[in-house]
Design an enzyme around this catalytic site. Sequence first.
Site, PDB file in Angstrom:
ATOM      1  N   SER A  94       0.812  -1.210   0.000  1.00  0.00           N
ATOM      2  CA  SER A  94       0.000   0.000   0.000  1.00  0.00           C
ATOM      3  C   SER A  94       0.851   1.269   0.000  1.00  0.00           C
ATOM      4  O   SER A  94       1.546   1.532  -0.961  1.00  0.00           O
ATOM      5  CB  SER A  94      -0.950  -0.060   1.196  1.00  0.00           C
ATOM      6  OG  SER A  94      -1.905   0.960   1.132  1.00  0.00           O
ATOM      7  N   ASP A 241      -5.814   2.268  -3.721  1.00  0.00           N
ATOM      8  CA  ASP A 241      -7.132   2.215  -3.088  1.00  0.00           C
ATOM      9  C   ASP A 241      -7.439   3.530  -2.370  1.00  0.00           C
ATOM     10  O   ASP A 241      -8.518   3.714  -1.834  1.00  0.00           O
ATOM     11  CB  ASP A 241      -7.284   1.014  -2.138  1.00  0.00           C
ATOM     12  CG  ASP A 241      -6.274   0.994  -1.019  1.00  0.00           C
ATOM     13  OD1 ASP A 241      -5.297   1.772  -1.061  1.00  0.00           O
ATOM     14  OD2 ASP A 241      -6.460   0.188  -0.084  1.00  0.00           O
TER      15      ASP A 241
HETATM   16 MG    MG Z   1      -3.498   1.288  -0.179  1.00  0.00          MG
END
Ligand code: MG
Length: 456
Positions: A94, A241
């Site tokens: 991430s 995301d």
């Molecule tokens: Mg992420």
Amino acid sequence: MDLFGSSGVRGVANETLTPELAMRVARAAGTVWNTDRAAVARDTRTTGGMLADSVASGLAATGADVDCLGVVSTPAAQFHAERAGVPLVIVTASHNPREYNGIKLVGDDGVELPVEALERVEATVDDGGATAASWDAVGQTRQVEGVGRDYVAEVVAAVDRERIADADLTVALDPGHGAGSLTSPDLFRELGCRVVTVNAQPDGHFPGREPEPVPENLGDLGRLVRATDADLGVAHDGDADRAIFYDETGAPIPGDATLAALARADLEPGDTTVSAVNVSQRLVDVASEAGAELVLTPIGSTRIAGRIQELRAAGERVPVAGEGNGGVFFPSYRVARDGAYTAARFLELVADRPASEVVEPVSGYHNVRLNLSGDEPERERMLDAVADLAERERDRSGADLTTIDGYRLDYGDAWVLARPSGTEPLVRVYAEAGDQDRARELAERVRDAALEARDG
Ligand code: MG
């Protein structure tokens, strides 16, 4: 859970997160899923191929055929999981620095696994009870092409393309060399925007900036917005995301303000929204003005996703939820954070008025953050003192006390939270109010009680 933190398994690749560990986690997940097909995806990190191959082997060893999606954003991978009805392993760290990698597990509904399921996987890793398929039952791997393209088409169909396209917007995009480099430029073009980019070639060395989309790392984006007269700047983290925005003047928009502005556009009386215990006063006020309920969870997207699922199962409408770090859920689209979809929904608002005006109604708040260091017994003493203070404050002032993750006092116009850091030997104190002095006073009262207990 020791192995799965608030956002999956994370660690420095080849030190903490080795190919051996990735394979054990994949074998355990394949065993718990007891599935004949699964998928594996990864972000752009240099160690992603190594770890994804390990994951694919581990899944195949349990008898699952494996869809290898290659480098795709986390939301695109979740799109594939839901569309194909297959559980999914994502190799991504991430927003963490370059040397890290991680593993995230997603169910066949495209939603990240709830805590109880992760606990079953972790127990299987620990007891070594993974399935070993016989020679004629092991899984086969296959490359699946075009997931990113299909995902972009899905997002375009899920938003008001005409409204965005008619506004003739320019989007300045910084996907930070992450997985969003492969999908977000096409998405914004297909939404009828002019697109200018920086750091948009996928590259696990992250030559242009660190993967975390925070203002310290996004100077290029602010300059690009100004140089190109863009209407909106968009930045993603490494797996896309999350989305962080810059307004038309090149100034960063706090993630809390983005979430509150999106919620303000979507919440109706009787709705519920979900955020974590460090939620901003901005969302508290927006929910209250909309006549919606705000439900708090421990910090971390896994907890928020789980709570959304429970509320929806109980018949509640949860149109928008998330955290102030750019991770926003639109549960009727998918119970997953999605930086590209979030940006498209924000563009719907920017189609009507400049970005600075979109967030103006949720602006003018002041935050204070204090870090109190101490060894473990000192941290325990500090938190005990905060607990006593919080109960006295609740009784004295009528503030709401939330104790699901640290101690949060809500005064209506302001709040203060003290909680142990998940990653460092610190107790963190946060406060927020419309007035700077009020926020500081709340934070300092908690700090003083904690330090007195620490220092005796
Ligand atoms: Mg992420």
